[in-house]
Write an enzyme that holds these catalytic residues in place. Structure first.
Site, mmCIF file in Angstrom:
data_model
loop_
_atom_site.group_PDB
_atom_site.id
_atom_site.type_symbol
_atom_site.label_atom_id
_atom_site.label_comp_id
_atom_site.label_asym_id
_atom_site.label_seq_id
_atom_site.Cartn_x
_atom_site.Cartn_y
_atom_site.Cartn_z
ATOM 1 N N ARG A 68 43.728 -27.421 27.750
ATOM 2 C CA ARG A 68 44.510 -27.983 26.568
ATOM 3 C C ARG A 68 44.013 -27.271 25.204
ATOM 4 O O ARG A 68 44.648 -27.520 24.189
ATOM 5 C CB ARG A 68 44.828 -29.400 26.687
ATOM 6 C CG ARG A 68 45.845 -29.792 27.996
ATOM 7 C CD ARG A 68 46.159 -31.042 28.264
ATOM 8 N NE ARG A 68 44.953 -31.837 28.813
ATOM 9 C CZ ARG A 68 44.779 -31.771 30.190
ATOM 10 N NH1 ARG A 68 45.226 -31.235 30.920
ATOM 11 N NH2 ARG A 68 43.501 -32.433 30.327
ATOM 12 N N GLU A 105 31.411 -37.347 36.598
ATOM 13 C CA GLU A 105 30.829 -38.603 37.204
ATOM 14 C C GLU A 105 30.983 -38.212 38.673
ATOM 15 O O GLU A 105 30.619 -39.018 39.475
ATOM 16 C CB GLU A 105 32.005 -39.648 36.831
ATOM 17 C CG GLU A 105 33.318 -39.117 37.090
ATOM 18 C CD GLU A 105 34.554 -40.339 36.393
ATOM 19 O OE1 GLU A 105 34.671 -41.416 37.079
ATOM 20 O OE2 GLU A 105 35.010 -39.912 35.223
#
Length: 181
Positions: A68, A105
């Site tokens: 993006r 993560e």
């Protein structure tokens, strides 16, 4: 730093971002900018707010993070007279690249840039749609700095303040237009 809430464009930008619960997995509140892109006035407002901030700052490189950052980076680069440098996922760029790995993560990821895309001493702006933990932005900064660039600032449309991304950026300025609620 975030955009001034008194700017009337901020309300329109914020209300044009769709929040999709439990996407891509349960517990995630996905900030979807595709709805913003459907409104040409709001899309232009986003680009214009960044251009107003960075025009005249001697920025010669706008680096956009896949994917993006590729939407917002090129129009900003054109308007401020800078080149656009794509920072891509592994094995997407032909030719020689330098890469920077970073921790997620759930594992690690990597971004790459063409060797020679950035010259030592160039002033760079990093653009993405959203900053969450700041890991991708940190990797982008390291990549550009390894090539000799001075990273002036990181610019994102959306910030997730609860994830404390600013703490991850080692004092590098971060500018966001809207903070997610």
């Amino acid at each position: 730093m975030s955009a001034c809430d008194k700017d009337p464009r901020i309300h329109d930008i914020s209300s044009s971002i769709r929040v999709v619960p439990d996407f891509p997995k349960p517990g995630i509140m996905f900030q979807d900018i595709t709805t913003l892109l459907l409104n040409p006035k709001v899309f232009k407002d986003v680009v214009n707010m960044f251009v107003e901030r960075y025009k005249g700052k001697n920025i010669s490189v706008v680096a956009g993070i896949e994917a993006r950052g590729f939407i917002f980076g090129p129009p900003i680069a054109l308007e401020i007279g800078a080149k656009f440098v794509p920072l891509r996922k592994p094995r997407k760029l032909p030719g020689e690249v330098i890469s920077e790995e970073y921790v997620l993560e759930y594992g690690t990821d990597c971004i790459e840039m063409h060797i020679g895309a950035v010259e030592p001493g160039e002033r760079a702006l990093i653009v993405d749609d959203l900053v969450a933990t700041g890991g991708t932005l940190c990797a982008a900064m390291k990549l550009l700095e390894r090539a000799g660039a001075e990273v002036v600032e990181c610019a994102c449309v959306i910030g997730l303040p609860e994830l404390k991304s600013r703490e991850q950026l080692n004092g590098k300025p971060l500018y966001v237009l809207v903070e997610s609620q």
